[in-house]
Design a protein around this motif. Sequence first.
Motif, mmCIF file in Angstrom:
data_model
loop_
_atom_site.group_PDB
_atom_site.id
_atom_site.type_symbol
_atom_site.label_atom_id
_atom_site.label_comp_id
_atom_site.label_asym_id
_atom_site.label_seq_id
_atom_site.Cartn_x
_atom_site.Cartn_y
_atom_site.Cartn_z
ATOM 1 N N GLY A 55 0.844 -1.192 0.000
ATOM 2 C CA GLY A 55 0.000 0.000 0.000
ATOM 3 C C GLY A 55 0.877 1.238 0.000
ATOM 4 N N ARG A 56 2.020 1.130 -0.721
ATOM 5 C CA ARG A 56 3.008 2.214 -0.692
ATOM 6 C C ARG A 56 2.684 3.258 -1.751
ATOM 7 N NH1 ARG A 56 8.562 2.089 1.260
ATOM 8 N NH2 ARG A 56 10.027 3.306 0.033
ATOM 9 N N PRO A 57 2.703 4.554 -1.384
ATOM 10 C CA PRO A 57 2.462 5.584 -2.396
ATOM 11 C C PRO A 57 3.516 5.478 -3.494
ATOM 12 C CG PRO A 57 2.619 6.551 -0.190
ATOM 13 C CD PRO A 57 3.023 5.122 -0.064
ATOM 14 N N ASP A 59 5.057 7.580 -5.106
ATOM 15 C CA ASP A 59 6.136 8.587 -5.113
ATOM 16 C C ASP A 59 7.148 8.352 -3.988
ATOM 17 O OD1 ASP A 59 4.730 9.427 -2.915
ATOM 18 O OD2 ASP A 59 4.353 11.467 -3.640
ATOM 19 N N ASN A 60 7.098 7.181 -3.347
ATOM 20 C CA ASN A 60 8.103 6.846 -2.332
ATOM 21 C C ASN A 60 9.046 5.788 -2.919
ATOM 22 O OD1 ASN A 60 9.527 6.826 0.019
ATOM 23 N ND2 ASN A 60 7.926 5.868 1.266
ATOM 24 N N PRO A 61 10.263 6.194 -3.304
ATOM 25 C CA PRO A 61 11.152 5.285 -4.046
ATOM 26 C C PRO A 61 11.707 4.153 -3.192
ATOM 27 C CG PRO A 61 12.266 7.351 -3.572
ATOM 28 C CD PRO A 61 10.859 7.518 -3.088
ATOM 29 N N LEU A 62 12.261 3.142 -3.873
ATOM 30 C CA LEU A 62 12.770 1.931 -3.217
ATOM 31 C C LEU A 62 14.298 1.930 -3.208
ATOM 32 C CD1 LEU A 62 10.503 -0.631 -5.121
ATOM 33 C CD2 LEU A 62 9.981 0.625 -3.015
ATOM 34 N N PRO A 114 15.500 11.219 -11.063
ATOM 35 C CA PRO A 114 16.701 10.882 -11.829
ATOM 36 C C PRO A 114 17.783 10.217 -10.977
ATOM 37 C CG PRO A 114 16.653 13.231 -11.323
ATOM 38 C CD PRO A 114 15.386 12.652 -10.755
ATOM 39 N N THR A 115 17.440 9.907 -9.731
ATOM 40 C CA THR A 115 18.421 9.343 -8.795
ATOM 41 C C THR A 115 18.073 7.890 -8.464
ATOM 42 O OG1 THR A 115 17.091 10.251 -7.013
ATOM 43 C CG2 THR A 115 18.996 11.552 -7.714
ATOM 44 N N VAL A 116 19.028 7.222 -7.797
ATOM 45 C CA VAL A 116 18.764 5.867 -7.311
ATOM 46 C C VAL A 116 19.437 5.729 -5.942
ATOM 47 C CG1 VAL A 116 20.782 4.875 -8.500
ATOM 48 C CG2 VAL A 116 18.859 3.394 -7.887
ATOM 49 N N ALA A 117 18.751 5.052 -5.027
ATOM 50 C CA ALA A 117 19.307 4.819 -3.696
ATOM 51 C C ALA A 117 19.817 3.385 -3.654
ATOM 52 C CB ALA A 117 18.230 5.043 -2.632
ATOM 53 N N VAL A 118 21.031 3.195 -3.140
ATOM 54 C CA VAL A 118 21.645 1.865 -3.213
ATOM 55 C C VAL A 118 22.472 1.578 -1.966
ATOM 56 C CG1 VAL A 118 23.577 2.798 -4.557
ATOM 57 C CG2 VAL A 118 23.052 0.371 -4.714
ATOM 58 N N ALA A 139 14.330 -3.463 -2.352
ATOM 59 C CA ALA A 139 13.716 -3.924 -1.111
ATOM 60 C C ALA A 139 13.395 -2.753 -0.182
ATOM 61 C CB ALA A 139 14.630 -4.924 -0.400
ATOM 62 N N PRO A 140 12.126 -2.343 -0.151
ATOM 63 C CA PRO A 140 11.710 -1.433 0.921
ATOM 64 C C PRO A 140 11.458 -2.279 2.165
ATOM 65 C CG PRO A 140 9.812 -1.989 -0.403
ATOM 66 C CD PRO A 140 10.991 -2.745 -1.007
ATOM 67 N N SER A 141 11.163 -1.645 3.277
ATOM 68 C CA SER A 141 10.876 -2.423 4.489
ATOM 69 C C SER A 141 9.628 -3.282 4.266
ATOM 70 C CB SER A 141 10.683 -1.474 5.672
ATOM 71 O OG SER A 141 9.736 -0.473 5.353
ATOM 72 N N ALA A 142 9.627 -4.474 4.883
ATOM 73 C CA ALA A 142 8.578 -5.463 4.610
ATOM 74 C C ALA A 142 7.379 -5.300 5.545
ATOM 75 C CB ALA A 142 9.162 -6.873 4.730
ATOM 76 N N ALA A 191 19.454 12.299 4.213
ATOM 77 C CA ALA A 191 18.011 12.323 3.953
ATOM 78 C C ALA A 191 17.257 11.551 5.023
ATOM 79 C CB ALA A 191 17.713 11.742 2.577
ATOM 80 N N ARG A 192 17.936 10.570 5.628
ATOM 81 C CA ARG A 192 17.334 9.815 6.732
ATOM 82 C C ARG A 192 18.453 9.409 7.676
ATOM 83 N NH1 ARG A 192 14.286 4.345 5.312
ATOM 84 N NH2 ARG A 192 16.395 3.602 4.967
ATOM 85 N N PRO A 193 18.413 9.840 8.936
ATOM 86 C CA PRO A 193 19.482 9.458 9.859
ATOM 87 C C PRO A 193 19.356 7.978 10.243
ATOM 88 C CG PRO A 193 17.796 10.722 11.015
ATOM 89 C CD PRO A 193 17.385 10.680 9.569
HETATM 90 P P1 AMP Z 1 12.260 1.982 3.124
HETATM 91 O O1 AMP Z 1 12.710 1.054 2.071
HETATM 92 O O2 AMP Z 1 10.887 1.744 3.612
HETATM 93 O O3 AMP Z 1 13.265 2.075 4.206
HETATM 94 O O4 AMP Z 1 12.229 3.392 2.422
HETATM 95 C C1 AMP Z 1 13.237 3.739 1.509
HETATM 96 C C2 AMP Z 1 13.793 5.075 1.864
HETATM 97 O O5 AMP Z 1 14.805 5.439 0.934
HETATM 98 C C3 AMP Z 1 12.727 6.149 1.815
HETATM 99 O O6 AMP Z 1 12.921 7.018 2.900
HETATM 100 C C4 AMP Z 1 13.015 6.830 0.511
HETATM 101 O O7 AMP Z 1 12.571 8.166 0.514
HETATM 102 C C5 AMP Z 1 14.539 6.709 0.392
HETATM 103 N N1 AMP Z 1 14.938 6.729 -1.006
HETATM 104 C C6 AMP Z 1 14.863 5.716 -1.897
HETATM 105 N N2 AMP Z 1 15.260 6.119 -3.114
HETATM 106 C C7 AMP Z 1 15.602 7.403 -3.019
HETATM 107 C C8 AMP Z 1 16.074 8.380 -3.930
HETATM 108 N N3 AMP Z 1 16.264 8.107 -5.208
HETATM 109 N N4 AMP Z 1 16.308 9.605 -3.458
HETATM 110 C C9 AMP Z 1 16.114 9.878 -2.151
HETATM 111 N N5 AMP Z 1 15.663 9.021 -1.233
HETATM 112 C C10 AMP Z 1 15.401 7.791 -1.659
#
Ligand code: AMP
Length: 323
Positions: A55-57, A59-62, A114-118, A139-142, A191-193
Amino acid sequence: MKTLHLRASSEEDVALAAALLQSGQLVAIPTETVYGLAARLGDENAIRTIFQVKGRPPDNPLIVHCARIDDISQVATRIPPIAWQLLERFAPGPLTLVLERKEVVPAIISAGLPTVAVRIPALDVTREVIARVGEPVVAPSANRSGRPSPTCVAHVLEDLDGMIAAVLDAGPCTIGIESTVLNLVGDIAIARPGAITAEDLASVLGFPPPLMDVSSHTPIAPGMKYRHYAPSIPVILIESLDALPSVMQNTSVVLSTQPLPETYNWRPLHRATVYDEFRRAERQQRQAIYVLLTPDVRKDVALMNRLQKAAAPSATSDVSHRV
Ligand code: AMP
Ligand code: MG
């Protein structure tokens, strides 16, 4: 769908977890931070299903999880030297880097950004699963979106039983809160401590990166603005026990780092168990969770961040996005 309960100690089960991911199924995997809900990076259908079952919006990236440091170049481009230096020091571990996304990576994982979190997870078994899949996993949190992140298999099943193919059990997570997310595109900022602090990062960067203030800036990921980590009962942050109405003493629970007199339903407050305590109080149908903000808690930037988000008022427009 019957959700299989697989064991990280069984080679057969680890192989099965990887095979399920390869075939387009969703598998909850253990990590040192929290359990993640994994899908193969190249499988857009499976990735779409992640958003659905959580049920993830959209606009919340993975976060992309890689088996090896070098593999980040499969998803990111124009990787700055500082990224490699940070990874050399902190990977595998609870540090997620936001980098420029390679065009081949499905935009859905980055909510079109245009970004990716890794990151590279610390548990050997997690990296083994990813290596066996043969490509990174997202993998976002489960957990169901907005709820406390799962730090053991029981939490995953509480939210997602019957909705995912399997969960791989490696016991409780040792860190228990999500990774530190460090933005390296444009101004360097947290972005997240998380468990890796600004001071830790300063040892490589030469300066402690500032914490992004989501309330006053446009967040780099729109999903950052949502209420998070919250159980279905109110979380109330208090400066002193005087703020706890006496009528609430029997019906609520109080989390604090120091034991409290017997008249309170005291439970210990730690990063590693905070989400478990939230879910326990919810199961016990407590009326509220009070959290005592002693100076040691206030100093813990990562824990305070989660507590404040969990306590965010539920009557805001953000909450319309929760399910
Ligand atoms: P979760 O997987 O539930 O811990 O959530 C993933 C976290 O990573 C969220 O806080 C997202 O906003 C952040 N995140 C994932 N991809 C990006 C991105 N491309 N830019 C900024 N933050 C991201
Ligand atoms: Mg999450």
